[in-house]
Write an enzyme that holds these catalytic residues in place. Structure first.
Site, PDB file in Angstrom:
ATOM      1  N   THR A 195       1.259   7.214  -1.094  1.00 17.04           N
ATOM      2  CA  THR A 195       1.639   8.486  -1.493  1.00 17.04           C
ATOM      3  C   THR A 195       1.140   8.787  -3.055  1.00 17.04           C
ATOM      4  O   THR A 195       1.332   8.039  -3.845  1.00 17.04           O
ATOM      5  CB  THR A 195       3.271   8.466  -1.432  1.00 17.04           C
ATOM      6  OG1 THR A 195       3.667   8.058  -0.204  1.00 17.04           O
ATOM      7  CG2 THR A 195       3.806   9.746  -1.531  1.00 17.04           C
TER       8      THR A 195
ATOM      9  N   ARG B 280       0.765  -1.211  -0.027  1.00 17.88           N
ATOM     10  CA  ARG B 280      -0.025   0.120  -0.141  1.00 17.88           C
ATOM     11  C   ARG B 280       0.730   1.143  -0.165  1.00 17.88           C
ATOM     12  O   ARG B 280       0.214   2.362   0.007  1.00 17.88           O
ATOM     13  CB  ARG B 280      -1.037  -0.014   1.123  1.00 17.88           C
ATOM     14  CG  ARG B 280      -2.006  -1.163   1.146  1.00 17.88           C
ATOM     15  CD  ARG B 280      -3.001  -1.079   1.750  1.00 17.88           C
ATOM     16  NE  ARG B 280      -3.009  -0.357   3.231  1.00 17.88           N
ATOM     17  CZ  ARG B 280      -4.139  -0.128   4.084  1.00 17.88           C
ATOM     18  NH1 ARG B 280      -5.309  -0.179   3.420  1.00 17.88           N
ATOM     19  NH2 ARG B 280      -3.614   0.234   5.242  1.00 17.88           N
ATOM     20  N   ASP B 281       2.180   1.331   0.106  1.00 19.04           N
ATOM     21  CA  ASP B 281       3.089   2.626  -0.236  1.00 19.04           C
ATOM     22  C   ASP B 281       3.966   2.197  -0.906  1.00 19.04           C
ATOM     23  O   ASP B 281       5.234   2.622  -0.380  1.00 19.04           O
ATOM     24  CB  ASP B 281       3.500   3.166   1.147  1.00 19.04           C
ATOM     25  CG  ASP B 281       3.770   4.501   1.147  1.00 19.04           C
ATOM     26  OD1 ASP B 281       3.372   4.986  -0.084  1.00 19.04           O
ATOM     27  OD2 ASP B 281       4.173   5.044   1.960  1.00 19.04           O
ATOM     28  N   LEU B 282       4.085   1.529  -2.165  1.00 20.66           N
ATOM     29  CA  LEU B 282       5.395   1.062  -2.848  1.00 20.66           C
ATOM     30  C   LEU B 282       5.917   2.115  -3.480  1.00 20.66           C
ATOM     31  O   LEU B 282       4.967   2.774  -4.381  1.00 20.66           O
ATOM     32  CB  LEU B 282       4.895  -0.026  -3.869  1.00 20.66           C
ATOM     33  CG  LEU B 282       6.053  -0.761  -4.292  1.00 20.66           C
ATOM     34  CD1 LEU B 282       7.133  -1.266  -3.548  1.00 20.66           C
ATOM     35  CD2 LEU B 282       5.489  -1.818  -5.562  1.00 20.66           C
TER      36      LEU B 282
ATOM     37  N   ASN C 187      10.907   3.708  -0.363  1.00 19.22           N
ATOM     38  CA  ASN C 187      10.770   2.573   0.288  1.00 19.22           C
ATOM     39  C   ASN C 187      11.294   1.163  -0.335  1.00 19.22           C
ATOM     40  O   ASN C 187      11.151   0.205   0.179  1.00 19.22           O
ATOM     41  CB  ASN C 187       9.163   2.185   0.598  1.00 19.22           C
ATOM     42  CG  ASN C 187       8.583   3.109   1.585  1.00 19.22           C
ATOM     43  OD1 ASN C 187       9.063   3.762   2.214  1.00 19.22           O
ATOM     44  ND2 ASN C 187       7.013   3.433   1.471  1.00 19.22           N
TER      45      ASN C 187
END
Length: 188
Positions: free
Chosen positions: A82, A44-46, A50
């Site tokens: 993001t 959910r935030d690739l 990260n």
């Protein structure tokens, strides 16, 4: 990880990826994501911030602060991630699943190809609105391997069910890497 994250490598240290290194990094990420999805974990935030790079060039996925175990129903609606890397269904507060990570992965690959911040001429909110309302996607450079350009377009498909899963993504990337090595060895 000794070489830090990919975002800093590209945007702060002005590092660039040659095609073979880019493909190796992309394969590392796609295989890691395939493992997560097989275990019902949606990142959910690739994004490049990260993704951490080791001394040997191996890339690892990090920051699982908003990762979620996908339940049997598989439906999530919370806007998480993001904006510049976020899938349209997530931005739009529509039900989403693991295919939202595939969209983000496509944006990551584009960023590695270009060394540019996605939608750099827009604020994060303008980018989010453009992705949802106008179907905005980054322009794929003309020099990109045709199979890689096709893969990016499939990862960014508006309909998440038409996006490839990470097993397929890994296979395509490995095939492209094999072709690139064969072309390089023929030219030497």
């Amino acid at each position: 990880m000794p070489k830090g994250n990919l975002y800093d490598f590209m945007h702060k240290r002005k590092g660039v990826f040659k095609l073979q290194s880019l493909l190796r990094a992309a394969i590392d990420v796609s295989m890691g994501m395939e493992y997560l999805h097989q275990n019902n974990i949606v990142h959910r935030d690739l994004k490049t911030a990260n993704l951490l790079m080791g001394e040997d060039g191996v890339v690892k996925i990090a920051d699982f602060g908003v990762a979620k175990v996908q339940t049997q129903s598989g439906v999530m609606t919370a806007e998480t991630g993001t904006y510049r890397w976020m899938a349209p269904e997530v931005i739009g507060h529509k039900p989403y699943d693991h295919k939202a990570d595939v969209f983000s992965f496509g944006i990551v690959i584009w960023e590695l190809l270009t060394g540019e911040l996605p939608y750099s001429s827009l604020t994060p909110l303008q980018a989010a609105i453009g992705v949802v309302q106008k179907g905005l996607r980054p322009a794929i450079p003309k020099h990109v391997h045709s199979n890689l350009a096709d893969l990016l377009e499939r990862c960014w498909h508006l309909d998440p069910t038409l996006r490839p899963n990470f097993s397929e993504v890994s296979g395509v990337l490995q095939q492209i890497a094999k072709e690139v090595v064969e072309v390089d060895s023929c030219q030497n």
